[in-house]
Design a protein around this motif. Structure first.
Motif, PDB file in Angstrom:
ATOM      1  N   PRO A 107       0.817  -1.214   0.000  1.00 17.97           N
ATOM      2  CA  PRO A 107       0.000   0.000   0.000  1.00 17.97           C
ATOM      3  C   PRO A 107       0.849   1.261   0.000  1.00 17.97           C
ATOM      4  N   ALA A 108       0.430   2.257  -0.744  1.00 18.02           N
ATOM      5  CA  ALA A 108       1.078   3.576  -0.700  1.00 18.02           C
ATOM      6  C   ALA A 108       0.000   4.546  -0.256  1.00 18.02           C
ATOM      7  N   LYS A 109       0.014   4.824   1.026  1.00 14.33           N
ATOM      8  CA  LYS A 109      -1.051   5.652   1.577  1.00 14.33           C
ATOM      9  C   LYS A 109      -0.416   6.703   2.461  1.00 14.33           C
ATOM     10  N   ILE A 110      -0.805   7.931   2.266  1.00 21.07           N
ATOM     11  CA  ILE A 110      -0.200   8.965   3.091  1.00 21.07           C
ATOM     12  C   ILE A 110      -1.008   9.125   4.373  1.00 21.07           C
ATOM     13  N   TRP A 111      -0.298   9.137   5.480  1.00 20.62           N
ATOM     14  CA  TRP A 111      -0.960   9.394   6.751  1.00 20.62           C
ATOM     15  C   TRP A 111      -1.124  10.911   6.851  1.00 20.62           C
ATOM     16  N   ARG A 112      -2.300  11.324   7.213  1.00 17.81           N
ATOM     17  CA  ARG A 112      -2.617  12.750   7.288  1.00 17.81           C
ATOM     18  C   ARG A 112      -1.534  13.524   8.039  1.00 17.81           C
ATOM     19  N   GLN A 113      -1.064  12.907   9.131  1.00 20.84           N
ATOM     20  CA  GLN A 113      -0.101  13.604   9.998  1.00 20.84           C
ATOM     21  C   GLN A 113       1.277  13.741   9.359  1.00 20.84           C
ATOM     22  N   LEU A 114       1.517  12.960   8.293  1.00 24.04           N
ATOM     23  CA  LEU A 114       2.861  12.952   7.708  1.00 24.04           C
ATOM     24  C   LEU A 114       2.937  13.708   6.385  1.00 24.04           C
ATOM     25  N   ALA A 115       1.880  14.447   6.070  1.00 21.31           N
ATOM     26  CA  ALA A 115       1.833  15.138   4.775  1.00 21.31           C
ATOM     27  C   ALA A 115       3.088  15.986   4.557  1.00 21.31           C
ATOM     28  N   LYS A 127      -4.229  16.356  -2.990  1.00 23.06           N
ATOM     29  CA  LYS A 127      -5.214  15.613  -3.800  1.00 23.06           C
ATOM     30  C   LYS A 127      -5.372  14.173  -3.308  1.00 23.06           C
ATOM     31  N   GLY A 128      -4.465  13.767  -2.389  1.00 26.07           N
ATOM     32  CA  GLY A 128      -4.590  12.436  -1.797  1.00 26.07           C
ATOM     33  C   GLY A 128      -3.623  11.444  -2.423  1.00 26.07           C
ATOM     34  N   ILE A 129      -3.075  10.573  -1.569  1.00 25.72           N
ATOM     35  CA  ILE A 129      -2.236   9.464  -2.051  1.00 25.72           C
ATOM     36  C   ILE A 129      -2.755   8.224  -1.344  1.00 25.72           C
ATOM     37  N   ASP A 130      -3.388   7.365  -2.099  1.00 28.15           N
ATOM     38  CA  ASP A 130      -3.943   6.147  -1.500  1.00 28.15           C
ATOM     39  C   ASP A 130      -4.115   5.104  -2.604  1.00 28.15           C
ATOM     40  N   PHE A 131      -3.051   4.369  -2.862  1.00 26.48           N
ATOM     41  CA  PHE A 131      -3.173   3.301  -3.862  1.00 26.48           C
ATOM     42  C   PHE A 131      -2.387   2.075  -3.404  1.00 26.48           C
ATOM     43  N   ILE A 132      -2.603   1.000  -4.115  1.00 30.13           N
ATOM     44  CA  ILE A 132      -1.933  -0.256  -3.764  1.00 30.13           C
ATOM     45  C   ILE A 132      -1.168  -0.763  -4.976  1.00 30.13           C
ATOM     46  N   ILE A 235      -2.440  -0.687  -8.833  1.00 29.80           N
ATOM     47  CA  ILE A 235      -1.483  -0.940  -9.920  1.00 29.80           C
ATOM     48  C   ILE A 235      -1.113  -2.418  -9.854  1.00 29.80           C
ATOM     49  N   VAL A 236      -1.127  -3.098 -10.980  1.00 30.62           N
ATOM     50  CA  VAL A 236      -0.647  -4.484 -10.986  1.00 30.62           C
ATOM     51  C   VAL A 236       0.522  -4.557 -11.944  1.00 30.62           C
TER      52      VAL A 236
END
Ligand code: IPM
Ligand code: MG
Length: 360
Positions: A107-115, A127-132, A235-236
């Motif tokens: 997973p590539a997900k940004i934690w709000r606190q680590l922006a 714009k958000g980062i949340d993908f696998i 993404i595969v």
């Protein structure tokens, strides 16, 4: 529930980060009434030192007999000059292949606190980062013939339709559970394996009409991940492309130290490891970030043991600790006086203290 977990501490920072994850697992077991027993497994450089082999059969057997495997990290400069088939990393590759875990989920997900820890511009991060990234793990160039003869070296990259199809399915199934967008990444303008990959993905897509399939060349994907990461859902991709893209994707979320991974095959017995390496330069200094490993343990609970509540509770504890401003060195913002820097064991303890659940 009783579960037997094979534990590979490995090299470098491996032992430190795994110890923190085990403490968290123990507390989750206590809170929810489970028993986890641990079987120590030697793999990597430490196994080379002990047995002259990065993964002796007896150690692999312990993993195959377990309910799942938790791994820290392997490798280090000390073993840089051992022959290729005896390197610490070879132990890891043999473990993945031996367990048949062809599907690696990163997973590539940004934690709000680590922006603010992301190297990307705030306008992109917002714009958000949340993908696998679903990475094929036991085929391709990693497992083709490697040969050096005279002044020429060769590494063979091969994929069969069935190898592509089984990982493709995982890609579609993963997308189906999320926002139903799957991006298949290859290099079909150059490689035959990629042309086959694309053909199989298109064929498979007929069985997943609810998932929108797109195709992207790997070089373009590397660019798009930093330009507009919000466009991605799942993404595969094949083994080596997935290795490279997942490092890039982790970095834009702030730090590779935060990212867990699961590797599964056709059974529930999985391999769980943070995606970072053994970082020998900071080993033993108690400054490594244990969160990637703690979150890997949480993934184990969810995906292999069907313990979603327990897993969510661990993620929540990590969230709460970050919310209170505690950071390991790798995620410490240079300009923030609202954050407190802590070491590896302190971070583990903070997460442990926050972990709540239905006490029994
Ligand atoms: C990873 C690592 C491994 C890989 C190495 C250590 C063999 O980089 O898990 O991403 O290339 O798969
Ligand atoms: Mg890698």
């Amino acid at each position: 529930m009783n579960k037997n977990i094979a534990v590979i501490r490995g090299d470098g920072i491996g032992p430190e980060i795994v110890n923190e994850a085990l403490k968290v697992l123990d507390k989750a077991a206590r809170l929810y009434g489970h028993t986890f027993t641990y079987t120590d497994v030697d793999m990597g450089g430490c196994a080379i030192d002990k047995y002259g082999d990065p993964l002796p059969e007896s150690e692999l057997k312990k993993c195959l007999e377990s309910d799942s495997v938790l791994l820290g990290a392997v490798g280090g400069d000390k073993w840089n000059n051992v022959p290729g088939d005896k390197r610490p990393e070879k132990g890891l590759l043999r473990l993945r292949a031996g367990m048949g875990v062809y599907s690696n989920n990163r997973p590539a997900k940004i934690w709000r606190q680590l922006a603010s820890a992301s190297p990307l511009k705030p306008s992109i991060v917002e714009k958000g980062i949340d993908f696998i990234i679903v990475r094929e793990l036991i085929g391709g160039i990693y497992f083709g013939e490697h040969k050096t003869s005279g002044d020429t070296a060769t590494d063979v990259m091969a994929y069969s339709e069935s190898e592509i199809e089984r990982i493709g399915r995982i890609g579609f199934e993963t997308a189906r559970k999320r926002n139903k967008r799957l991006c298949s990444v290859e290099k079909s303008n150059v490689l035959d394996t990629s042309r086959l990959w694309k053909k199989v993905m298109i064929r498979l897509s007929e069985q997943y009409p609810d998932v929108e399939l797109s195709h992207m060349l790997v070089d373009n994907c590397a660019m798009q991940i930093v330009k507009n990461p919000a466009q991605f859902d799942v993404i595969v991709t094949e083994n080596m492309f997935g290795d490279i893209l997942s490092d890039e994707a982790s970095m834009i979320t702030g730090s590779i130290g935060m990212i867990p991974s699961s590797s599964l095959g056709d059974t529930t017995v999985g391999l769980y490891e943070p995606i970072h390496g053994s970082a020998p330069d900071i080993a033993g200094l108690n400054i490594a970030n244990p969160i990637g490993t703690i979150l890997s343990a949480a993934m184990m609970l969810k995906y292999s043991f069907d313990m979603s509540d327990e897993s969510d509770a661990i993620e929540k504890a990590v969230y709460d600790v970050l919310e209170e401003g505690y950071r390991c060195a790798d995620i410490m913002p240079s300009d923030a006086d609202t954050c407190t820097m802590v070491g590896c064991s302190e971070m583990g303890q903070l997460i442990l203290d926050k972990l709540g659940g239905p006490s029994i």
